[in-house]
Write a protein that holds these residues in place. Structure first.
Motif, PDB file in Angstrom:
ATOM      1  N   SER A 120       1.350  14.238  -5.825  1.00 36.75           N
ATOM      2  CA  SER A 120       0.627  12.990  -5.580  1.00 36.75           C
ATOM      3  C   SER A 120       1.307  11.780  -6.204  1.00 36.75           C
ATOM      4  CB  SER A 120      -0.813  13.087  -6.108  1.00 36.75           C
ATOM      5  OG  SER A 120      -1.520  14.065  -5.410  1.00 36.75           O
ATOM      6  N   ASP A 121       2.160  12.004  -7.216  1.00 36.55           N
ATOM      7  CA  ASP A 121       2.831  10.864  -7.836  1.00 36.55           C
ATOM      8  C   ASP A 121       4.089  10.451  -7.083  1.00 36.55           C
ATOM      9  OD1 ASP A 121       4.308  13.086  -8.494  1.00 36.55           O
ATOM     10  OD2 ASP A 121       4.774  12.396 -10.512  1.00 36.55           O
ATOM     11  N   VAL A 122       4.440  11.188  -6.040  1.00 33.07           N
ATOM     12  CA  VAL A 122       5.608  10.851  -5.230  1.00 33.07           C
ATOM     13  C   VAL A 122       5.133  10.028  -4.040  1.00 33.07           C
ATOM     14  CG1 VAL A 122       7.499  11.763  -3.845  1.00 33.07           C
ATOM     15  CG2 VAL A 122       6.774  12.954  -5.911  1.00 33.07           C
ATOM     16  N   VAL A 123       5.696   8.854  -3.869  1.00 35.43           N
ATOM     17  CA  VAL A 123       5.278   7.986  -2.771  1.00 35.43           C
ATOM     18  C   VAL A 123       5.782   8.566  -1.459  1.00 35.43           C
ATOM     19  CG1 VAL A 123       5.456   5.693  -1.758  1.00 35.43           C
ATOM     20  CG2 VAL A 123       5.222   5.960  -4.236  1.00 35.43           C
ATOM     21  N   ALA A 124       4.851   8.845  -0.544  1.00 38.19           N
ATOM     22  CA  ALA A 124       5.206   9.419   0.742  1.00 38.19           C
ATOM     23  C   ALA A 124       5.453   8.346   1.787  1.00 38.19           C
ATOM     24  CB  ALA A 124       4.113  10.364   1.205  1.00 38.19           C
ATOM     25  N   ALA A 125       4.808   7.223   1.655  1.00 36.39           N
ATOM     26  CA  ALA A 125       4.964   6.164   2.659  1.00 36.39           C
ATOM     27  C   ALA A 125       4.570   4.825   2.071  1.00 36.39           C
ATOM     28  CB  ALA A 125       4.090   6.478   3.872  1.00 36.39           C
ATOM     29  N   HIS A 126       5.166   3.783   2.575  1.00 35.80           N
ATOM     30  CA  HIS A 126       4.774   2.421   2.227  1.00 35.80           C
ATOM     31  C   HIS A 126       4.339   1.731   3.506  1.00 35.80           C
ATOM     32  CE1 HIS A 126       6.185   2.151  -1.924  1.00 35.80           C
ATOM     33  NE2 HIS A 126       7.192   2.909  -1.565  1.00 35.80           N
ATOM     34  N   GLY A 127       3.406   0.839   3.410  1.00 34.64           N
ATOM     35  CA  GLY A 127       2.990   0.098   4.589  1.00 34.64           C
ATOM     36  C   GLY A 127       2.279  -1.167   4.170  1.00 34.64           C
ATOM     37  N   VAL A 128       2.076  -2.028   5.106  1.00 31.40           N
ATOM     38  CA  VAL A 128       1.341  -3.259   4.887  1.00 31.40           C
ATOM     39  C   VAL A 128       0.070  -3.162   5.714  1.00 31.40           C
ATOM     40  CG1 VAL A 128       1.346  -5.754   5.200  1.00 31.40           C
ATOM     41  CG2 VAL A 128       3.438  -4.577   4.496  1.00 31.40           C
ATOM     42  N   LEU A 129      -1.027  -3.449   5.077  1.00 32.91           N
ATOM     43  CA  LEU A 129      -2.305  -3.404   5.758  1.00 32.91           C
ATOM     44  C   LEU A 129      -2.714  -4.829   6.066  1.00 32.91           C
ATOM     45  CD1 LEU A 129      -4.680  -1.652   6.644  1.00 32.91           C
ATOM     46  CD2 LEU A 129      -5.616  -1.920   4.367  1.00 32.91           C
ATOM     47  N   MET A 156       0.855  -1.171   0.000  1.00 32.85           N
ATOM     48  CA  MET A 156       0.000   0.000   0.000  1.00 32.85           C
ATOM     49  C   MET A 156       0.896   1.227   0.000  1.00 32.85           C
ATOM     50  SD  MET A 156      -3.338   0.882   2.213  1.00 32.85           S
ATOM     51  CE  MET A 156      -4.200  -0.340   1.289  1.00 32.85           C
ATOM     52  N   CYS A 157       0.513   2.236  -0.766  1.00 36.43           N
ATOM     53  CA  CYS A 157       1.258   3.485  -0.837  1.00 36.43           C
ATOM     54  C   CYS A 157       0.350   4.620  -0.389  1.00 36.43           C
ATOM     55  CB  CYS A 157       1.707   3.772  -2.267  1.00 36.43           C
ATOM     56  SG  CYS A 157       2.820   2.546  -2.931  1.00 36.43           S
ATOM     57  N   ALA A 158       0.910   5.585   0.290  1.00 36.35           N
ATOM     58  CA  ALA A 158       0.191   6.797   0.683  1.00 36.35           C
ATOM     59  C   ALA A 158       0.847   7.969  -0.022  1.00 36.35           C
ATOM     60  CB  ALA A 158       0.248   6.974   2.197  1.00 36.35           C
ATOM     61  N   ARG A 159       0.034   8.791  -0.659  1.00 37.47           N
ATOM     62  CA  ARG A 159       0.548   9.964  -1.374  1.00 37.47           C
ATOM     63  C   ARG A 159      -0.147  11.215  -0.872  1.00 37.47           C
ATOM     64  NH1 ARG A 159       0.202   5.769  -5.016  1.00 37.47           N
ATOM     65  NH2 ARG A 159       2.080   5.376  -6.241  1.00 37.47           N
ATOM     66  N   ARG A 160       0.627  12.282  -0.690  1.00 37.23           N
ATOM     67  CA  ARG A 160       0.049  13.560  -0.295  1.00 37.23           C
ATOM     68  C   ARG A 160      -0.866  14.061  -1.399  1.00 37.23           C
ATOM     69  NH1 ARG A 160       5.513  16.402   1.941  1.00 37.23           N
ATOM     70  NH2 ARG A 160       5.869  14.822   3.526  1.00 37.23           N
ATOM     71  N   ALA A 161      -1.913  14.728  -0.978  1.00 38.62           N
ATOM     72  CA  ALA A 161      -2.856  15.302  -1.936  1.00 38.62           C
ATOM     73  C   ALA A 161      -3.496  16.518  -1.289  1.00 38.62           C
ATOM     74  CB  ALA A 161      -3.915  14.280  -2.317  1.00 38.62           C
ATOM     75  N   ASP A 162      -4.057  17.393  -2.098  1.00 37.67           N
ATOM     76  CA  ASP A 162      -4.774  18.547  -1.562  1.00 37.67           C
ATOM     77  C   ASP A 162      -5.972  18.055  -0.769  1.00 37.67           C
ATOM     78  OD1 ASP A 162      -3.024  20.274  -2.817  1.00 37.67           O
ATOM     79  OD2 ASP A 162      -4.284  20.508  -4.596  1.00 37.67           O
ATOM     80  N   GLY A 163      -6.023  18.371   0.524  1.00 34.82           N
ATOM     81  CA  GLY A 163      -7.145  18.000   1.372  1.00 34.82           C
ATOM     82  C   GLY A 163      -6.979  16.699   2.121  1.00 34.82           C
ATOM     83  N   GLY A 164      -5.890  15.968   1.906  1.00 30.68           N
ATOM     84  CA  GLY A 164      -5.713  14.715   2.634  1.00 30.68           C
ATOM     85  C   GLY A 164      -4.667  13.819   2.022  1.00 30.68           C
ATOM     86  N   THR A 165      -4.964  12.548   1.969  1.00 33.29           N
ATOM     87  CA  THR A 165      -4.024  11.532   1.514  1.00 33.29           C
ATOM     88  C   THR A 165      -4.727  10.596   0.552  1.00 33.29           C
ATOM     89  OG1 THR A 165      -2.915  11.612   3.655  1.00 33.29           O
ATOM     90  CG2 THR A 165      -2.464   9.690   2.285  1.00 33.29           C
ATOM     91  N   ILE A 166      -4.006  10.164  -0.483  1.00 31.08           N
ATOM     92  CA  ILE A 166      -4.510   9.160  -1.404  1.00 31.08           C
ATOM     93  C   ILE A 166      -3.750   7.870  -1.132  1.00 31.08           C
ATOM     94  CG2 ILE A 166      -4.704   8.445  -3.814  1.00 31.08           C
ATOM     95  CD1 ILE A 166      -4.944  11.420  -4.526  1.00 31.08           C
ATOM     96  N   LEU A 167      -4.481   6.811  -0.827  1.00 33.44           N
ATOM     97  CA  LEU A 167      -3.889   5.490  -0.625  1.00 33.44           C
ATOM     98  C   LEU A 167      -4.099   4.679  -1.890  1.00 33.44           C
ATOM     99  CD1 LEU A 167      -5.259   4.660   2.933  1.00 33.44           C
ATOM    100  CD2 LEU A 167      -3.012   5.570   2.351  1.00 33.44           C
ATOM    101  N   SER A 168      -3.084   3.940  -2.284  1.00 37.43           N
ATOM    102  CA  SER A 168      -3.234   3.080  -3.456  1.00 37.43           C
ATOM    103  C   SER A 168      -2.529   1.764  -3.194  1.00 37.43           C
ATOM    104  CB  SER A 168      -2.668   3.755  -4.712  1.00 37.43           C
ATOM    105  OG  SER A 168      -1.284   3.982  -4.565  1.00 37.43           O
ATOM    106  N   GLU A 169      -3.004   0.741  -3.855  1.00 38.00           N
ATOM    107  CA  GLU A 169      -2.370  -0.569  -3.754  1.00 38.00           C
ATOM    108  C   GLU A 169      -2.332  -1.189  -5.134  1.00 38.00           C
ATOM    109  OE1 GLU A 169      -4.661  -3.368  -1.348  1.00 38.00           O
ATOM    110  OE2 GLU A 169      -6.411  -2.098  -1.615  1.00 38.00           O
ATOM    111  N   TRP A 170      -1.210  -1.760  -5.460  1.00 40.70           N
ATOM    112  CA  TRP A 170      -1.016  -2.399  -6.751  1.00 40.70           C
ATOM    113  C   TRP A 170      -1.533  -3.816  -6.664  1.00 40.70           C
ATOM    114  CZ3 TRP A 170      -0.336  -1.100 -11.523  1.00 40.70           C
ATOM    115  CH2 TRP A 170       0.102  -2.051 -12.451  1.00 40.70           C
ATOM    116  N   ASN A 171      -2.470  -4.162  -7.527  1.00 38.85           N
ATOM    117  CA  ASN A 171      -3.002  -5.512  -7.604  1.00 38.85           C
ATOM    118  C   ASN A 171      -3.541  -5.991  -6.262  1.00 38.85           C
ATOM    119  OD1 ASN A 171      -3.699  -7.799  -9.005  1.00 38.85           O
ATOM    120  ND2 ASN A 171      -1.773  -8.835  -8.594  1.00 38.85           N
TER     121      ASN A 171
END
Length: 123
Positions: A112-121, A1-16
């Protein structure tokens, strides 16, 4: 899971992955705030979920619309405008992402295209 900074909060994304679509995850992510999740896979299985303060507000299929009868009134106009209403979505993948932006008021920005954090959910 990746967290990216965005206007107003954070965008979380996960590949596959699909952890961000699970009710138990969305309940926790939306506690005291709002969360939106958009999922599409190669088999055209898709979902768009909106949670607020731990409660499911809206779940729909962004690729194959319909079922507007069960959608809260304040989302129907947005769905029509974005091409998410009717028997088949005309808005493509961009439409549910725009709906998620409207719901959460979190918008991608230049960083937003710069990965700010990685984590495992774990779920």
């Amino acid at each position: 899971m990746c967290a990216r900074r965005a206007d107003g909060g954070t965008i979380l994304s996960e590949w596959n992955g699909f952890a961000g679509t699970l009710p138990e995850v969305l309940r926790l992510l939306s506690a005291g705030m709002v969360a939106a999740s958009v999922f599409v896979n190669v088999n055209m299985v898709a979902s768009c979920d909106h949670y607020a303060d731990g409660r499911n507000i809206l779940t729909s299929d962004p690729l194959f619309g319909g079922g507007e009868d069960g959608i809260p009134e304040d989302f129907v106009a947005d769905r029509i405008e974005l091409g998410l209403a009717g028997a088949k979505s005309e808005g493509g993948l961009a439409a549910p992402l725009l709906l998620a932006e409207r719901i959460t008021e979190v918008r991608p920005n230049a960083s937003s295209d710069v990965v700010a954090a990685h984590g495992v959910l774990e779920y």
